[in-house]
Design an enzyme around this catalytic site. Sequence first.
Site, PDB file in Angstrom:
ATOM      1  N   ASP A 180     -22.664 -12.325  13.658  1.00 54.20           N
ATOM      2  CA  ASP A 180     -22.744 -13.784  13.637  1.00 54.20           C
ATOM      3  C   ASP A 180     -23.558 -14.298  14.823  1.00 54.20           C
ATOM      4  OD1 ASP A 180     -21.079 -14.083  11.327  1.00 54.20           O
ATOM      5  OD2 ASP A 180     -19.342 -13.663  12.591  1.00 54.20           O
ATOM      6  N   HIS A 217     -15.578  -7.080  16.854  1.00 55.65           N
ATOM      7  CA  HIS A 217     -15.324  -6.964  15.421  1.00 55.65           C
ATOM      8  C   HIS A 217     -14.321  -5.826  15.228  1.00 55.65           C
ATOM      9  CE1 HIS A 217     -15.766  -6.375  11.136  1.00 55.65           C
ATOM     10  NE2 HIS A 217     -16.537  -7.444  11.055  1.00 55.65           N
TER      11      HIS A 217
END
Length: 381
Positions: free
Chosen positions: A326, A285
């Site tokens: 996620d 990320h």
Amino acid sequence: MSWIPARAALALLGVQPQTLYANVSRGRIRAKPDPSDPRRSLYHRADIDRMAVRRTGRRSAAAVAQQAMEWGDPVLASGISTVEHGRLWYRGCDAVELSDTWTLEQTAGLLWGAEDIVFGPGRRRAQARNASLLSNALSVLATRVDVDPPSRGRARQVLVPEAMRLLEDVMAAMLGPAPEPGAPAHRRMALCWKRPRAQDFLRRALVLLADHELNASTFATRVAVSTGTSLAAGLMAGLATLAGPLHGGSTLSVKELHAAAQRDGAAASVREYSARGYALPAFGHPLYPNGDSRAAALLTRFKIGKVYAAVCQEGVALTGERPNIDFALASICEAFKLPPEAPFVIFALARSVGWMAHAFEQIETGHLIRPRARYTGVALP
């Protein structure tokens, strides 16, 4: 995401190593351990390029705007949440620490600057039942767009109760009627899905997903309400944006990878993704160079399935990145046998809290969000 070694970073910046390290410590340049040699570090190429431009002189307005829209400099002032030092903060509170004990309702109280937040029971009326839970929620909100008053100039005291009713409408559209009046959101989910053992993990996930500074769906919400439209319209804008495969719909890619690994084996599936030129979903990320702290807070508290564990191992080995939120969300849903739509529902209901917080903040500025475009069309006379 592109990472480069120190030698390349220093060459682009034209500085001494001490300057590079100082910029890393101040959070201006993201760094992470080199998977091939943990004694060395890799540096985020976009951050290096941005610093290099600054060193060569004043950036043009066009360069500032373009970089700001691509994981760059902040484009709006906000006191709601931020990511600093690899941690997510809600109004100065560590979101991971809050997730140990807090509920989504308590998080809403913090983010909204309000007390006694309760979602439901709201307006008792028939809910739209369409092809998907997303269309259910959008249909229910659409009925409010022409009914609810414009948000412009209205005080937070009256907007907060309206937001609570809207969130109840969205919950009812996605989960159905509340089986236990007054139950917090995580318990309502667990009861509706008949998975009581998942309650604590749902609670933690809802808190951790409630806000994430100026992501795409939050920006869409702020743009909508900046025109003076109703809260319902702002919530629709956020929900529609969240549905994209690069945002809240990204868990679908994780589930596809899981299905491929179940069929062909984790190593083969991960290699296949790489060979076809795809970025491996749910690893890394941009805001968490050392790993998504939200994912770590969830993944360390339950045993993920064998296939997900194998995908995690292979993914880390291939990319040098750790799994993100996620991946954690998809893993939880598989471990507790939650319905296929659960990851999106959890994400949408949690993030609706953040959207409303940003809506209140934007309304109070009284400003219209209206950036300019950098024209690249046919040359003008």
